[in-house]
Design an enzyme around this catalytic site. Structure first.
Site, mmCIF file in Angstrom:
data_model
loop_
_atom_site.group_PDB
_atom_site.id
_atom_site.type_symbol
_atom_site.label_atom_id
_atom_site.label_comp_id
_atom_site.label_asym_id
_atom_site.label_seq_id
_atom_site.Cartn_x
_atom_site.Cartn_y
_atom_site.Cartn_z
ATOM 1 C CG ASP A 1 -1.398 -6.312 4.035
ATOM 2 O OD1 ASP A 1 -1.621 -5.238 3.224
ATOM 3 O OD2 ASP A 1 -2.119 -6.762 4.808
ATOM 4 C CG ASN B 1 -6.534 -0.152 -0.111
ATOM 5 O OD1 ASN B 1 -5.424 -0.098 -0.523
ATOM 6 N ND2 ASN B 1 -6.722 -0.312 1.200
ATOM 7 C CG ASN C 1 -8.501 -6.968 7.735
ATOM 8 O OD1 ASN C 1 -8.657 -8.146 7.705
ATOM 9 N ND2 ASN C 1 -9.383 -6.400 7.275
ATOM 10 C CG HIS D 1 -3.882 -10.546 3.844
ATOM 11 N ND1 HIS D 1 -5.247 -11.277 3.864
ATOM 12 C CD2 HIS D 1 -4.249 -9.397 3.609
ATOM 13 C CE1 HIS D 1 -5.975 -10.404 3.545
ATOM 14 N NE2 HIS D 1 -5.523 -9.331 3.226
ATOM 15 N N GLY E 1 -2.998 -2.507 10.193
ATOM 16 C CA GLY E 1 -2.121 -2.410 9.144
ATOM 17 C C GLY E 1 -0.709 -2.246 9.804
ATOM 18 C CG HIS F 1 -9.553 -8.541 2.162
ATOM 19 N ND1 HIS F 1 -8.470 -7.834 2.929
ATOM 20 C CD2 HIS F 1 -10.440 -8.904 3.265
ATOM 21 C CE1 HIS F 1 -9.040 -7.491 4.173
ATOM 22 N NE2 HIS F 1 -9.984 -8.316 4.381
ATOM 23 N NE ARG G 1 -2.139 3.494 3.563
ATOM 24 C CZ ARG G 1 -2.830 2.393 3.722
ATOM 25 N NH1 ARG G 1 -3.694 1.814 2.969
ATOM 26 N NH2 ARG G 1 -2.746 1.651 4.917
ATOM 27 C CG HIS H 1 -1.810 -1.200 1.318
ATOM 28 N ND1 HIS H 1 -3.091 -1.141 0.581
ATOM 29 C CD2 HIS H 1 -1.567 -2.373 1.914
ATOM 30 C CE1 HIS H 1 -3.640 -2.433 0.982
ATOM 31 N NE2 HIS H 1 -2.712 -3.100 1.634
ATOM 32 C CG ASP I 1 -5.732 -5.981 0.476
ATOM 33 O OD1 ASP I 1 -5.956 -7.087 1.130
ATOM 34 O OD2 ASP I 1 -5.165 -5.289 1.073
#
Length: 428
Positions: free
Chosen positions: A308, A95, A281, A235, A327, A182, A65, A63, A155
């Site tokens: 992740d 995401n 998660n 994951h 996270g 996910h 962002r 991620h 995800d």
């Protein structure tokens, strides 16, 4: 990415085997492996100091962002963290804000990654519009765009509707792309923040059952079978998921899976302090899950390691545990955690590390320029590791823009000392 360079690495041991050798990379390609080599014209020479030479790592689950939450991470800072962790390619999850559910966003992420140039940043496209689980996103347009999206995932959320997931798998098969699921039945995890077990009960935390993950893994295996498609489990975190993966493979179902470093090292005993840094998660599970995941990774039942890597702002973690964002950071510590959990106990040798951190992830998504053997004629995407190093994780010294590492002040073994992307040093 077209940038390439030349370098001579001296005193390195490919896969940690045999006597040290020199490796020459010319215009991004390995051109010689031997002793007493001369540097290619115009190339720099770097002393590997007897380190283990591996193919550059590939992360299927990062991620970064950007766009939208550049206060927590950017493609530039995420790329820097990845390079320092030994990665030469990462897959940036969808995401973001706005969600990467169309070619305009995935192509933007790709272009920025190209401009930064520290790792190959492959955008992951969303399976559904806005991650809402109601309507399929423009998978074909993203796959055909400049980014040539190879991996799709919602995800952070599960594609819970089985009809929609079946349709997505059918489309993915026709497009030659992969869906990473996910696995979480949201009806079983509403309000849940911790593994559903004795620790959560004692601490008064809402429990997250293993069945929430395992029921979706089983369902998607059957959907992939019927669709003649591939599916990837993001994951994996439970002993039961390992059993389901074994079963699915025995049926000839085309299913692959990843495990995170934190699920290999940590368990729910970490929650005793109520520190939000430990909320993730899927949640940290029990010791028996952790050990089952290690065995599965060693045996190839779980294919690869994926970080992740999930940066968060301080205020999103320094709060009541149930309100903390799930996270953890993972890019800069992944190799060391694998050394601690897999290499030191003898579950993997260095060729095994190359398999789970480089070769298999590249194969799973069809990257033909990553995860390649350390041989003449192959791309010069390389990582040098000091297997004897020990280092203390200091959050303030990490390249990531965020500080939410669960390993703060922990002493970890093994460290990446050099990362090379097509003959150009990206971290040293």
């Amino acid at each position: 990415m077209t940038v390439s360079g030349s370098i001579l690495l001296t005193d390195v041991r490919p896969y940690g085997e045999g006597e040290p050798v020199d490796v020459a990379v010319t215009d991004g390609v390995i051109t010689a492996i031997g002793t007493g080599l001369s540097a290619p014209e115009g190339a720099r020479t770097v002393d590997g100091r007897g380190g283990v030479l591996l193919p550059g790592f590939v992360d299927l689950h990062t991620h970064v962002r950007e766009p939208g939450r550049e206060d927590t991470e950017t493609i530039a800072t995420g790329s820097a963290a990845a390079a320092r962790g030994g990665y030469t390619a990462i897959f940036a999850m969808a995401n973001t804000s706005p969600v990467a559910d169309n070619a305009a966003i995935t192509d933007l992420v790709w272009r920025i990654g190209q401009e930064v140039g520290l790792v190959d940043v492959h955008p992951v496209g969303a399976v559904t519009v806005g991650l809402a689980g109601k309507q399929l996103a423009e998978m074909g347009m993203m796959a055909d765009g400049a980014a040539k999206v190879k991996l799709f995932s919602d995800d952070g959320k599960c594609v819970h509707d089985p009809v929609l997931m079946k349709r997505a798998l059918e489309y993915s098969s026709g497009l030659g792309v992969l869906i990473s699921q996910h696995s979480e039945d949201p009806r079983l995890t509403e309000g849940a923040v911790a593994h559903d077990g004795p620790t959560a009960a004692r601490l008064g935390l809402a429990g997250w059952p293993r069945a929430a993950e395992e029921s979706i893994v089983a369902r998607d295996a059957l959907l992939a079978r019927d669709a003649g498609a591939r599916v990837h489990v993001a994951h994996a975190s439970t002993e039961g998921t390992v059993s389901l993966l074994r079963w699915a493979r025995e049926q000839g179902i085309d299913i692959t899976a990843e495990v995170t470093p934190h699920h290999l090292l940590l368990d729910d005993s970490r929650l005793e302090t109520y520190d939000g840094v430990n909320r993730v998660n899927p949640p940290l599970r029990e010791d028996r899950d952790k050990l089952a995941l290690r065995r599965a990774l060693a045996e190839g039942v779980i294919d690869c390691v994926a970080t992740d890597h999930a940066p968060h702002a301080a205020q999103e973690k320094c709060c009541e545990f149930s309100q903390a964002k799930p996270g953890m950071l993972g890019l800069e510590t992944a190799l060391s955690v694998i050394v601690e959990t897999m290499v030191r106990p003898g579950l993997l040798d260095w060729r095994g590390v190359a398999r789970v951190m480089s070769e298999r992830p590249a194969q799973i998504v069809g990257l033909d320029d990553q995860g390649r053997p350390l041989e003449v004629g192959e791309p010069g995407n390389l990582t040098v590791v000091d297997p004897d190093a020990e280092w203390v994780v200091e959050p303030a010294e990490l390249a990531s823009k965020s500080r939410n590492t669960p390993y703060a002040a922990m002493t970890l073994p093994g460290r990446v000392t050099l990362t090379v992307l097509r003959g150009t040093v990206t971290a040293e």
